[in-house]
Design an enzyme around this catalytic site. Structure first.
Site, PDB file in Angstrom:
ATOM      1  N   GLY A  32       0.687  -1.674   0.183  1.00 17.84           N
ATOM      2  CA  GLY A  32      -0.101  -0.019   0.180  1.00 17.84           C
ATOM      3  C   GLY A  32       1.066   1.362   0.084  1.00 17.84           C
ATOM      4  CG  HIS A  33       3.461   1.708   3.423  1.00 13.88           C
ATOM      5  ND1 HIS A  33       3.427   1.158   4.212  1.00 13.88           N
ATOM      6  CD2 HIS A  33       2.503   3.178   4.466  1.00 13.88           C
ATOM      7  CE1 HIS A  33       2.658   0.933   5.366  1.00 13.88           C
ATOM      8  NE2 HIS A  33       2.394   2.831   5.032  1.00 13.88           N
TER       9      HIS A  33
ATOM     10  CD  GLN B 235      -0.280   8.836  14.312  1.00 10.56           C
ATOM     11  OE1 GLN B 235      -0.533   9.730  13.923  1.00 10.56           O
ATOM     12  NE2 GLN B 235      -1.340   7.864  13.820  1.00 10.56           N
TER      13      GLN B 235
ATOM     14  CG  ASP C 229      -5.438   5.434   7.582  1.00 11.38           C
ATOM     15  OD1 ASP C 229      -6.223   4.587   8.432  1.00 11.38           O
ATOM     16  OD2 ASP C 229      -5.005   4.750   7.193  1.00 11.38           O
TER      17      ASP C 229
ATOM     18  CD  GLN D 112      -3.955   9.779   8.662  1.00 14.80           C
ATOM     19  OE1 GLN D 112      -3.641   8.992   9.403  1.00 14.80           O
ATOM     20  NE2 GLN D 112      -3.620   8.725   7.496  1.00 14.80           N
TER      21      GLN D 112
ATOM     22  CB  SER E 237      -3.332  -2.926   7.653  1.00 18.25           C
ATOM     23  OG  SER E 237      -2.907  -2.231   8.782  1.00 18.25           O
TER      24      SER E 237
HETATM   25  O1  PAF Z   1      -1.399   6.820   8.202  1.00 18.54           O
HETATM   26  C1  PAF Z   1      -0.358   7.325   9.039  1.00 18.54           C
HETATM   27  O2  PAF Z   1       0.331   5.867   8.596  1.00 18.54           O
HETATM   28  C2  PAF Z   1      -0.336   8.772  10.257  1.00 18.54           C
HETATM   29  O3  PAF Z   1      -0.793   7.905  10.720  1.00 18.54           O
HETATM   30  C3  PAF Z   1       0.576   9.815   9.519  1.00 18.54           C
HETATM   31  C4  PAF Z   1      -0.068  10.593   8.614  1.00 18.54           C
HETATM   32  C5  PAF Z   1       2.080   9.085   9.287  1.00 18.54           C
HETATM   33  C6  PAF Z   1       0.702  10.582  10.377  1.00 18.54           C
HETATM   34  O4  PAF Z   1       2.166   9.446  11.314  1.00 18.54           O
END
Ligand code: PAF
Length: 292
Positions: A36-37, A61, A150, A153, A185
């Protein structure tokens, strides 16, 4: 690929790139990178002159009792993946580098942060908005790539960028899935084999909700009940929420339709999984590209 651990080091590299006239693409992550990344990095690579990715497990967070200390980490694996994806600069700051003293200034995005993940994890989005605001200030004007997995987010970050006139273009990218629909994930690593087998029920339930809306259902409560009933077919999963919300504001809907987004969170043992789908079928299944 260069790796830097300091704000000053990263700014130096990016200032030089801008002097050469290169545009900057940015992929913020918490590491333990997966396909995904990689798809976000691929997209940044094809859009931008220089690509920076950050790896920072942001303590702000994580709530009390959440998995901050246990959050999976693998810097060697992450560096290999980022290199393969064509990242130019990997920014890996320490907690002290990002938060040198106590934090007196935080960013809070009202409204869109409140329901769903915000209700279950009350301090989460303030932590996300604060670290993303800091990262955007460190990286400077850029295109920044976030996964739609997300989804809330992404909505919080879009709202923050609009409200604070941050010179960043936020690009939302489709969720990557396993063959059985489970969203990729970093937290999937927590699933036992039995939980892994059961976990696709979340995506199935969301797709069921989307298909009801496509078939003409307009009562959001009926859709929510159908999704919850589907999740209840798997004894290993504990439902946190399933929601039918406006895709832009994330406000809970009474009447649903093409503008709806279906979102859910289910706990399987140690893993709390989230996912979402749009009403249009194309939104719902994206698989990683084949690589040699
Ligand atoms: O989605 C994530 O991996 C995190 O919430 C992020 C956007 C890098 C912020 O720490």
């Amino acid at each position: 690929m260069q790796t830097t651990t300091t704000v000053e080091g990263l700014r130096g590299v990016l200032d030089a790139a801008r002097v050469r006239g290169e545009s900057v693409g940015f992929v913020p992550t918490m590491g333990y990178l997966h396909a995904g990344h990689e798809s976000l990095m691929d997209r940044a690579r094809s859009d931008c002159g220089v690509v920076v990715a950050s790896i920072f497990v942001n303590p702000l967070q994580f709530g009390v009792g959440e998995d901050l200390d246990a959050y999976p980490r693998d810097l060697d694996g992450d560096s290999a993946l980022a290199t393969r994806a064509g990242v130019d600069v990997l920014f890996v700051p320490s907690v002290e580098e990002m938060y040198p003293g106590s934090v007196a200034t935080t960013v809070s995005v009202a409204g869109v942060s409140a329901p769903m993940e915000g209700a279950s994890r009350p301090t989460h989005f303030d932590g996300v908005a604060t670290v993303v605001a800091k990262l955007f200030n460190i990286v400077g004007p850029c295109r920044a790539y976030f996964g739609e997995k997300d989804f809330q987010q992404l909505a919080v970050i879009r709202r923050m960028v609009a409200d604070l006139s941050v010179p960043v273009t936020v690009v939302g990218c489709p969720t990557l899935r396993e063959d059985d629909g489970l969203a990729r994930s970093s937290r999937n690593v927590y699933l036992s084999p039995e939980e892994r087998a059961a976990a696709p029920v979340l995506h199935r339930a969301l797709c069921l909700g989307a298909s009801l809306i496509r078939a003409g259902e307009t009562d959001a409560d009926t859709v929510r009940a159908a999704m919850a009933a589907e999740i209840a077919t798997q004894a290993l999963g504990t439902l946190d929420y399933v929601e039918v919300a406006d895709a832009t504001t994330l406000e809970r809907q009474r009447e649903c339709g093409p503008d709806s987004r279906l979102l859910g969170a289910v706990r399987f043992g140690r893993a709390r999984l989230i996912d979402n789908v749009g009403v249009e079928p194309l939104d719902n299944v994206v698989r990683p590209p084949e690589r040699d």
